[in-house]
Scaffold this motif. Structure first.
Motif, PDB file in Angstrom:
ATOM      1  N   MET A   1       0.851  -1.195   0.000  1.00 32.07           N
ATOM      2  CA  MET A   1       0.000   0.000   0.000  1.00 32.07           C
ATOM      3  C   MET A   1       0.886   1.244   0.000  1.00 32.07           C
ATOM      4  N   GLY A   2       0.579   2.209  -0.902  1.00 31.13           N
ATOM      5  CA  GLY A   2       1.394   3.395  -1.017  1.00 31.13           C
ATOM      6  C   GLY A   2       1.292   4.296   0.198  1.00 31.13           C
ATOM      7  N   SER A   3       2.291   5.161   0.345  1.00 33.14           N
ATOM      8  CA  SER A   3       2.338   6.079   1.484  1.00 33.14           C
ATOM      9  C   SER A   3       1.125   7.003   1.508  1.00 33.14           C
ATOM     10  N   ILE A   4       0.745   7.511   0.333  1.00 31.22           N
ATOM     11  CA  ILE A   4      -0.387   8.444   0.267  1.00 31.22           C
ATOM     12  C   ILE A   4      -1.672   7.745   0.662  1.00 31.22           C
ATOM     13  N   ILE A   5      -1.869   6.517   0.180  1.00 34.08           N
ATOM     14  CA  ILE A   5      -3.098   5.775   0.498  1.00 34.08           C
ATOM     15  C   ILE A   5      -3.170   5.470   1.983  1.00 34.08           C
ATOM     16  N   PHE A   6      -2.056   5.011   2.556  1.00 39.52           N
ATOM     17  CA  PHE A   6      -2.042   4.687   3.992  1.00 39.52           C
ATOM     18  C   PHE A   6      -2.285   5.947   4.823  1.00 39.52           C
ATOM     19  N   THR A   7      -1.680   7.062   4.422  1.00 43.68           N
ATOM     20  CA  THR A   7      -1.871   8.321   5.146  1.00 43.68           C
ATOM     21  C   THR A   7      -3.314   8.788   5.031  1.00 43.68           C
ATOM     22  N   GLY A   8      -3.915   8.595   3.843  1.00 47.05           N
ATOM     23  CA  GLY A   8      -5.322   8.934   3.660  1.00 47.05           C
ATOM     24  C   GLY A   8      -6.220   8.165   4.606  1.00 47.05           C
ATOM     25  N   ILE A   9      -5.910   6.875   4.797  1.00 49.64           N
ATOM     26  CA  ILE A   9      -6.678   6.044   5.735  1.00 49.64           C
ATOM     27  C   ILE A   9      -6.497   6.556   7.161  1.00 49.64           C
ATOM     28  N   GLU A  10      -5.266   6.908   7.503  1.00 50.06           N
ATOM     29  CA  GLU A  10      -4.980   7.476   8.827  1.00 50.06           C
ATOM     30  C   GLU A  10      -5.839   8.705   9.109  1.00 50.06           C
ATOM     31  N   ILE A  11      -5.817   9.656   8.183  1.00 45.34           N
ATOM     32  CA  ILE A  11      -6.549  10.910   8.367  1.00 45.34           C
ATOM     33  C   ILE A  11      -8.056  10.665   8.409  1.00 45.34           C
ATOM     34  N   LEU A  12      -8.530   9.754   7.565  1.00 46.71           N
ATOM     35  CA  LEU A  12      -9.963   9.428   7.549  1.00 46.71           C
ATOM     36  C   LEU A  12     -10.403   8.850   8.879  1.00 46.71           C
ATOM     37  N   VAL A  13      -9.625   7.917   9.422  1.00 44.75           N
ATOM     38  CA  VAL A  13      -9.955   7.302  10.711  1.00 44.75           C
ATOM     39  C   VAL A  13      -9.940   8.346  11.828  1.00 44.75           C
ATOM     40  N   MET A  14      -8.968   9.254  11.791  1.00 46.21           N
ATOM     41  CA  MET A  14      -8.905  10.314  12.798  1.00 46.21           C
ATOM     42  C   MET A  14     -10.100  11.256  12.674  1.00 46.21           C
ATOM     43  N   GLY A  15     -10.507  11.527  11.432  1.00 47.44           N
ATOM     44  CA  GLY A  15     -11.670  12.379  11.205  1.00 47.44           C
ATOM     45  C   GLY A  15     -12.941  11.760  11.746  1.00 47.44           C
ATOM     46  N   ILE A  16     -13.067  10.434  11.603  1.00 50.44           N
ATOM     47  CA  ILE A  16     -14.217   9.715  12.169  1.00 50.44           C
ATOM     48  C   ILE A  16     -14.118   9.687  13.685  1.00 50.44           C
ATOM     49  N   GLY A  17     -12.886   9.483  14.190  1.00 51.01           N
ATOM     50  CA  GLY A  17     -12.672   9.419  15.637  1.00 51.01           C
ATOM     51  C   GLY A  17     -13.030  10.705  16.347  1.00 51.01           C
ATOM     52  N   LEU A  18     -12.975  11.826  15.615  1.00 57.38           N
ATOM     53  CA  LEU A  18     -13.337  13.120  16.192  1.00 57.38           C
ATOM     54  C   LEU A  18     -14.783  13.116  16.683  1.00 57.38           C
ATOM     55  N   TYR A  19     -15.636  12.294  16.059  1.00 55.82           N
ATOM     56  CA  TYR A  19     -17.053  12.223  16.437  1.00 55.82           C
ATOM     57  C   TYR A  19     -17.350  11.021  17.333  1.00 55.82           C
ATOM     58  N   THR A  20     -16.341  10.234  17.594  1.00 52.82           N
ATOM     59  CA  THR A  20     -16.527   9.021  18.395  1.00 52.82           C
ATOM     60  C   THR A  20     -15.933   9.153  19.790  1.00 52.82           C
ATOM     61  N   PHE A  21     -14.838   9.915  19.908  1.00 52.36           N
ATOM     62  CA  PHE A  21     -14.141  10.049  21.185  1.00 52.36           C
ATOM     63  C   PHE A  21     -13.917  11.526  21.522  1.00 52.36           C
ATOM     64  N   PRO A  22     -13.777  11.845  22.808  1.00 54.89           N
ATOM     65  CA  PRO A  22     -13.332  13.203  23.187  1.00 54.89           C
ATOM     66  C   PRO A  22     -11.953  13.473  22.589  1.00 54.89           C
ATOM     67  N   PHE A  23     -11.644  14.737  22.376  1.00 49.78           N
ATOM     68  CA  PHE A  23     -10.415  15.087  21.667  1.00 49.78           C
ATOM     69  C   PHE A  23      -9.164  14.553  22.358  1.00 49.78           C
TER      70      PHE A  23
END
Length: 435
Positions: A1-23
């Motif tokens: 998996m490329g660096s950009i794709i893996f980083t995109g997944i990272e940011i997406l998960v963090m963006g979802i986590g913003l609504y799931t957990f306190p900061f």
């Protein structure tokens, strides 16, 4: 998996986590993950760590986590239409949730308000806003151009067609008649009413087709198209959905300028990263979820289902398959957000989407041709296509069960589980081959 794709997944998960957990929990989880990535998997690519930390910093300084206090004077930025609007900025920060307001005696337009808000709904974040000071944000030169042009075009078409043109080309969906919006939603083609990837793709296609008539190098051709696309975006309503589509279009054009072959998966991941850095609260936007789920299904799922063998009806069958894949992947989201299941709207897409595409093509061209050409040639075509769309909508809404409404509430965890199962189902061959 490329660096950009893996980083995109990272940011997406963090963006979802913003609504799931306190900061602060999100911060701890991210730090733990990055430590585990470094010491556990021995992965030392700097991009994984830098962008994750920068995104946390971006969230901290740009997202407003506090609730509105009705006793305090607050500053908001909003776009008012018919006395209502959504708070886009709260104290110069993005609100974590979608917050809507109603105001009195305020004309349509973009504003910065100072005042007090009083909540009127316990179930929804809806407030009556008492304006103590207002500062109207003026239109830029590009918006003034489109506004004047629209007023000229409306002289030659019906009011309903003119408002529809304003909605699908300039992004002012709020001016489309309510009954038309409701019929589009019931028929499962509401995506045609918002500036999306379809619109930007059409715009890019028109621009590049015009530039083909000139002997211009590929790099310059794509640069001109990017500049023209940017001017167009500056002239229309700056909604998050239109900006997302612009990001994908810009990445496509830049890729054509610097590379021979575009990696659509990397472009998709890069678009997610850019989108979240600019709009950290994107996951609260329903259109964001729908748009990227559609793109995900087209990029990652559809290629596994399409027909590759030569066949007389190959293209038509693949079009049906692509629409079906998209329908499958947006159904759980539709159920979660709207409590509806699009049942037979799959069929209406094959009729209304091509007609909508024709309207968008001629609608966009309308703003860049002399008035006499619009009056004689384009206006009759636009009016005819719109009248046909409205007649078909009136027929389709009489068909029962195009969309089925349920009152059952499903948890977000269950929806995520459904998507995991769908991905496993479509990737089962690849998973079995790795064993």
């Amino acid at each position: 998996m490329g660096s950009i794709i893996f980083t995109g997944i990272e940011i997406l998960v963090m963006g979802i986590g913003l609504y799931t957990f306190p900061f602060f929990i999100l911060v701890l989880m991210t730090i733990f993950f990055l430590f585990y990535l470094y010491f556990g998997f021995k992965i030392k690519k700097v991009i994984y760590y830098i962008l994750s930390i920068l995104f946390l910093i971006r969230i901290f300084f740009s997202v407003n986590f506090s609730e509105i206090n009705s006793e305090n004077i607050i500053m908001i930025e909003t776009n008012i239409a018919e006395g209502k609007g959504r708070i886009e900025k709260l104290e110069n920060k993005f609100p974590l949730k979608n917050i809507y307001i109603s105001v009195e005696n305020i004309s349509d337009g973009r504003y910065i308000f100072y005042g007090k808000a009083e909540k009127v709904s316990k179930e929804y974040d809806f407030y009556n806003f008492q304006v103590l000071e207002e500062n109207k944000i003026p239109l830029n030169k590009f918006q003034i151009f489109f506004d004047k042009k629209l007023n000229n075009l409306k002289k030659y078409i019906s009011n309903r067609c003119g408002n529809f043109l304003e909605g699908v080309i300039l992004g002012e969906r709020r001016y489309i008649y309510k009954d038309i919006r409701e019929k589009f939603a019931y028929c499962g083609v509401a995506h045609l009413l918002a500036i999306s990837g379809l619109h930007i793709g059409i715009v890019i296609g028109i621009i590049l087709s015009v530039l083909k008539t000139f002997k211009i190098k590929k790099e310059k051709k794509n640069l001109i198209a990017l500049i023209f696309l940017s001017f167009y975006m500056l002239g229309i309503s700056g909604s998050p959905s239109s900006f997302r589509a612009y990001i994908m279009g810009a990445i496509f054009l830049l890729g054509n300028m610097f590379y021979e072959k575009i990696d659509i998966k990397k472009s998709f991941a890069l678009a997610i990263i850019i989108n979240f850095f600019i709009y950290p609260t994107s996951f609260s936007n329903i259109s964001f979820v729908f748009s990227y789920m559609c793109l995900f299904s087209i990029i990652y799922i559809y290629p596994r289902c399409r027909i590759l063998k030569k066949s007389k009806y190959k293209n038509i069958l693949n079009f049906f398959i692509m629409i079906g894949v998209i329908q499958i992947f947006i159904t759980p989201i539709s159920f979660y957000f709207f409590k509806t299941v699009p049942l037979f709207s799959y069929l209406t897409n094959f009729i209304l989407t091509p007609l909508g595409t024709v309207f968008i093509i001629f609608g966009f061209i309308s703003f860049f041709v002399p008035e006499i050409i619009f009056k004689i040639i384009i206006a009759p075509i636009l009016q005819g296509v719109y009248d046909l769309i409205e007649k078909l909508l009136n027929i389709f809404v009489k068909i029962p069960y195009l969309a089925i409404k349920y009152d059952t509430n499903l948890s977000l965890k269950f929806i995520i589980f459904i998507y995991i199962m769908l991905i496993i189902l479509f990737y089962r061959k690849s998973l079995s081959n790795k064993k």
